[in-house]
Design a protein around this motif. Structure first.
Motif, PDB file in Angstrom:
ATOM      1  N   ASP A  46       0.805  -1.223   0.000  1.00  9.95           N
ATOM      2  CA  ASP A  46       0.000   0.000   0.000  1.00  9.95           C
ATOM      3  C   ASP A  46       0.836   1.270   0.000  1.00  9.95           C
ATOM      4  OD1 ASP A  46       0.736  -0.936   2.683  1.00  9.95           O
ATOM      5  OD2 ASP A  46      -0.206   0.940   3.327  1.00  9.95           O
ATOM      6  N   SER A  47       2.030   1.201   0.564  1.00  7.88           N
ATOM      7  CA  SER A  47       2.791   2.439   0.766  1.00  7.88           C
ATOM      8  C   SER A  47       4.290   2.173   0.682  1.00  7.88           C
ATOM      9  CB  SER A  47       2.466   3.036   2.146  1.00  7.88           C
ATOM     10  OG  SER A  47       2.816   2.105   3.168  1.00  7.88           O
ATOM     11  N   ILE A  90       8.065   1.459   0.196  1.00  6.95           N
ATOM     12  CA  ILE A  90       8.821   0.651  -0.770  1.00  6.95           C
ATOM     13  C   ILE A  90       7.874  -0.265  -1.545  1.00  6.95           C
ATOM     14  CG2 ILE A  90      10.582  -1.154  -0.987  1.00  6.95           C
ATOM     15  CD1 ILE A  90      11.875   0.119   1.605  1.00  6.95           C
ATOM     16  N   GLU A 147      -5.130   0.771   6.393  1.00  9.66           N
ATOM     17  CA  GLU A 147      -4.354   1.407   5.315  1.00  9.66           C
ATOM     18  C   GLU A 147      -5.096   1.389   3.978  1.00  9.66           C
ATOM     19  OE1 GLU A 147       0.145   0.334   6.655  1.00  9.66           O
ATOM     20  OE2 GLU A 147      -1.089  -1.351   6.032  1.00  9.66           O
ATOM     21  N   ASP A 186      -4.411  -8.901   8.117  1.00  7.05           N
ATOM     22  CA  ASP A 186      -3.327  -8.862   9.093  1.00  7.05           C
ATOM     23  C   ASP A 186      -2.515 -10.152   8.956  1.00  7.05           C
ATOM     24  OD1 ASP A 186      -1.668  -8.853  11.284  1.00  7.05           O
ATOM     25  OD2 ASP A 186      -3.187  -8.036  12.650  1.00  7.05           O
ATOM     26  N   LEU A 187      -1.263 -10.024   8.571  1.00  5.71           N
ATOM     27  CA  LEU A 187      -0.421 -11.209   8.328  1.00  5.71           C
ATOM     28  C   LEU A 187       0.059 -11.870   9.615  1.00  5.71           C
ATOM     29  CD1 LEU A 187       1.557  -9.897   5.227  1.00  5.71           C
ATOM     30  CD2 LEU A 187      -0.052 -11.821   5.256  1.00  5.71           C
ATOM     31  N   ASN A 193       7.525  -8.154   2.111  1.00  6.42           N
ATOM     32  CA  ASN A 193       7.981  -6.779   2.388  1.00  6.42           C
ATOM     33  C   ASN A 193       7.375  -6.171   3.652  1.00  6.42           C
ATOM     34  OD1 ASN A 193       8.877  -3.939   1.495  1.00  6.42           O
ATOM     35  ND2 ASN A 193       6.642  -3.727   1.391  1.00  6.42           N
ATOM     36  N   TYR A 221      13.506  -6.034  15.787  1.00  2.00           N
ATOM     37  CA  TYR A 221      13.417  -5.802  14.336  1.00  2.00           C
ATOM     38  C   TYR A 221      14.702  -6.262  13.642  1.00  2.00           C
ATOM     39  CZ  TYR A 221      13.290  -2.886  10.044  1.00  2.00           C
ATOM     40  OH  TYR A 221      13.333  -2.419   8.744  1.00  2.00           O
ATOM     41  N   VAL A 225      15.056   4.963   4.292  1.00  2.00           N
ATOM     42  CA  VAL A 225      14.179   5.276   3.151  1.00  2.00           C
ATOM     43  C   VAL A 225      13.004   6.104   3.653  1.00  2.00           C
ATOM     44  CG1 VAL A 225      12.949   4.340   1.157  1.00  2.00           C
ATOM     45  CG2 VAL A 225      14.718   2.956   2.256  1.00  2.00           C
ATOM     46  N   THR A 274       9.633   6.749   4.103  1.00  2.00           N
ATOM     47  CA  THR A 274       8.336   6.045   4.014  1.00  2.00           C
ATOM     48  C   THR A 274       7.538   6.292   5.302  1.00  2.00           C
ATOM     49  OG1 THR A 274       8.970   3.996   5.162  1.00  2.00           O
ATOM     50  CG2 THR A 274       9.552   4.138   2.824  1.00  2.00           C
TER      51      THR A 274
HETATM   52  N1  LIG Z   1      11.948   2.810   5.528  1.00  2.00           N
HETATM   53  C1  LIG Z   1      13.156   2.389   5.841  1.00  2.00           C
HETATM   54  O1  LIG Z   1      14.018   3.179   6.222  1.00  2.00           O
HETATM   55  C2  LIG Z   1      13.514   0.938   5.699  1.00  2.00           C
HETATM   56  C3  LIG Z   1      14.865   0.563   5.837  1.00  2.00           C
HETATM   57  C4  LIG Z   1      15.211  -0.769   5.716  1.00  2.00           C
HETATM   58  C5  LIG Z   1      14.239  -1.715   5.467  1.00  2.00           C
HETATM   59  N2  LIG Z   1      12.941  -1.316   5.333  1.00  2.00           N
HETATM   60  C6  LIG Z   1      11.947  -2.364   5.091  1.00  2.00           C
HETATM   61  O2  LIG Z   1      11.117  -2.023   4.000  1.00  2.00           O
HETATM   62  C7  LIG Z   1       9.889  -2.739   4.125  1.00  2.00           C
HETATM   63  C8  LIG Z   1       8.741  -1.812   3.809  1.00  2.00           C
HETATM   64  O3  LIG Z   1       8.689  -0.762   4.757  1.00  2.00           O
HETATM   65  P1  LIG Z   1       8.488   0.757   4.343  1.00  2.00           P
HETATM   66  O4  LIG Z   1       9.640   1.488   4.867  1.00  2.00           O
HETATM   67  O5  LIG Z   1       8.162   0.839   2.915  1.00  2.00           O
HETATM   68  O6  LIG Z   1       7.290   1.198   5.283  1.00  2.00           O
HETATM   69  P2  LIG Z   1       5.709   1.151   5.082  1.00  2.00           P
HETATM   70  O7  LIG Z   1       5.142   1.547   6.385  1.00  2.00           O
HETATM   71  O8  LIG Z   1       5.294   1.904   3.879  1.00  2.00           O
HETATM   72  O9  LIG Z   1       5.442  -0.379   4.789  1.00  2.00           O
HETATM   73  C9  LIG Z   1       5.345  -1.370   5.775  1.00  2.00           C
HETATM   74  C10 LIG Z   1       4.065  -2.117   5.487  1.00  2.00           C
HETATM   75  O10 LIG Z   1       4.012  -3.313   6.245  1.00  2.00           O
HETATM   76  C11 LIG Z   1       2.663  -3.672   6.290  1.00  2.00           C
HETATM   77  N3  LIG Z   1       2.370  -4.371   7.541  1.00  2.00           N
HETATM   78  C12 LIG Z   1       2.857  -4.107   8.777  1.00  2.00           C
HETATM   79  N4  LIG Z   1       2.323  -4.974   9.662  1.00  2.00           N
HETATM   80  C13 LIG Z   1       1.484  -5.788   8.968  1.00  2.00           C
HETATM   81  C14 LIG Z   1       0.638  -6.865   9.304  1.00  2.00           C
HETATM   82  N5  LIG Z   1       0.542  -7.300  10.574  1.00  2.00           N
HETATM   83  N6  LIG Z   1      -0.094  -7.437   8.342  1.00  2.00           N
HETATM   84  C15 LIG Z   1      -0.021  -7.014   7.060  1.00  2.00           C
HETATM   85  N7  LIG Z   1       0.776  -6.007   6.668  1.00  2.00           N
HETATM   86  C16 LIG Z   1       1.513  -5.396   7.607  1.00  2.00           C
HETATM   87  C17 LIG Z   1       1.817  -2.432   6.180  1.00  2.00           C
HETATM   88  O11 LIG Z   1       0.932  -2.592   5.111  1.00  2.00           O
HETATM   89  C18 LIG Z   1       2.811  -1.351   5.881  1.00  2.00           C
HETATM   90  O12 LIG Z   1       2.364  -0.546   4.828  1.00  2.00           O
HETATM   91  C19 LIG Z   1       9.887  -3.342   5.529  1.00  2.00           C
HETATM   92  O13 LIG Z   1      10.257  -4.706   5.446  1.00  2.00           O
HETATM   93  C20 LIG Z   1      10.979  -2.569   6.233  1.00  2.00           C
HETATM   94  O14 LIG Z   1      11.574  -3.309   7.274  1.00  2.00           O
HETATM   95  C21 LIG Z   1      12.547  -0.019   5.441  1.00  2.00           C
END
Ligand SMILES: NC(=O)c1ccc[n+]([C@@H]2O[C@H](COP(=O)([O-])OP(=O)(O)OC[C@H]3O[C@@H](n4cnc5c(N)ncnc54)[C@H](O)[C@@H]3O)[C@@H](O)[C@H]2O)c1
Length: 300
Positions: A66-67, A69, A92, A116-117, A143, A207, A240, A242
């Motif tokens: 949804d959002s 990455i 979301e 919810d996963l 992801n 994490y 990143v 986000t």
């Molecule tokens: N943003 C950063 O700085 C960063 C850095 C390294 C890794 N990441 C990784 O990138 C990936 C995406 O994160 P993002 O930064 O795009 O943030 P984001 O908030 O846009 O995406 C995370 C998504 O996880 C989903 N989620 C969380 N809990 C859930 C659940 N119980 N059931 C179903 N869906 C669930 C949500 O839909 C949420 O949108 C993650 O794995 C995160 O660890 C992000």
């Protein structure tokens, strides 16, 4: 065409510190909007990503699509010719509908599924429904993730430890297990890890531990799957821009949210790695992790 409208953010570190409730909404983020289909230019602006039909006819499942990455991955996959089935939390829905709109704007289909996963039953439903809607799965992008900053292990509750593993790594195993019987040679699984697996970030112990597990899961599953021609790889992003950031990081951490490049990355800059790993451009890369982290040297 180059656009310099957000150049200050692309070149310098201008994170607008703010707060959001978990899981965070992209529609409520302050400051310059995260980039989905534009990548940086040499002069600090942005240019539209140039697609080349690398994923024509492919079908992808993207958790957390949804959002952030996940959204950028869905959009670039669409530009390369792939349909997506995105999974996200019910709260979301607004962000998910926007991703659907963006994918459709690129001429591809986007199926949405709020689930919810953490709930085991939903993991099987995701794969069943994706197959029902798309007929096949060529790419699985694991992801979705949760994080919550706690400085010391003595304050890290047992409940949070288990919730983080239930969100960040258990669904990766279950979705791969249920999708793989339907995948064939040339298909791929791409797991989103994090730089934190490599640097051992102390205030995200749970994490960080799940992200280390994801790297090892990727390696082990690759060694099982390579004889079937299915490539399993990971991506380990650095900071990143986000919704995860304003919804889970305190103000001090947001102020320090940068990289050796002097800025966080845009979701689009991580999504290009997913396109590469999903396409035959990376045909001899398997069991590996790519490091779009703004220039931090890590081992592995
Ligand atoms: N943003 C950063 O700085 C960063 C850095 C390294 C890794 N990441 C990784 O990138 C990936 C995406 O994160 P993002 O930064 O795009 O943030 P984001 O908030 O846009 O995406 C995370 C998504 O996880 C989903 N989620 C969380 N809990 C859930 C659940 N119980 N059931 C179903 N869906 C669930 C949500 O839909 C949420 O949108 C993650 O794995 C995160 O660890 C992000």
């Amino acid at each position: 065409m180059a656009s310099n409208s957000d150049s200050q953010f692309a070149q310098g570190h201008e994170i607008p510190v703010s707060d959001q409730k978990m899981p965070g909404l992209q529609s409520e983020m302050k400051g310059p909007p995260p980039q989905n289909d534009h990548i940086p230019t040499e002069d600090g602006g942005y240019q539209l990503y140039k697609a080349a039909g690398k994923l024509e006819g492919k079908k992808a499942v993207i958790t957390g699509g949804d959002s952030g990455i996940g959204r950028a991955v869905a959009v670039l996959f669409a530009m390369e010719g792939a349909d997506s089935f995105i999974v996200y939390l019910p709260e979301e829905e607004k962000d998910a509908q926007e991703t659907k709109r963006l994918v459709e704007e690129k001429g591809q289909k986007c199926y949405t599924f709020a689930a919810d996963l953490k709930d085991k039953k939903n993991r099987k439903k995701v794969i069943d429904l994706a197959l029902e809607k798309m007929g096949k799965i060529n790419i699985l992008v694991n992801n979705a993730a949760y994080q919550n900053m706690i400085n010391d292990i003595s304050e890290l509750s047992e409940e949070q430890w288990e919730l983080t593993f239930n969100t960040n790594i258990h669904p990766y195993f279950y979705l791969a297990k249920y999708a793989l019987p339907h995948m064939k040679s040339g298909d791929s699984i791409i797991n989103n890890a994090s730089i934190n697996a490599y640097i051992g970030r102390p205030d995200l112990l749970d994490y960080t531990s799940t992200k280390g597990a994801i790297v090892s899961f990727t390696r082990g599953l690759h060694n099982q799957m390579i004889s079937r021609g299915i490539r399993v790889n990971a991506v380990a992003p650095g900071p990143v821009w986000t919704p995860l950031i304003p919804s889970t990081m305190n103000h001090e951490a947001q102020e320090q949210f940068t990289s050796p490049m002097g800025r966080p990355s845009q979701p689009s800059e991580i999504a290009t790695c997913f396109v590469f790993l999903a396409s035959m451009d990376s045909s001899s890369i398997a069991g590996q992790t790519l490091h779009p982290n703004g220039g931090v040297v890590v081992n592995g």
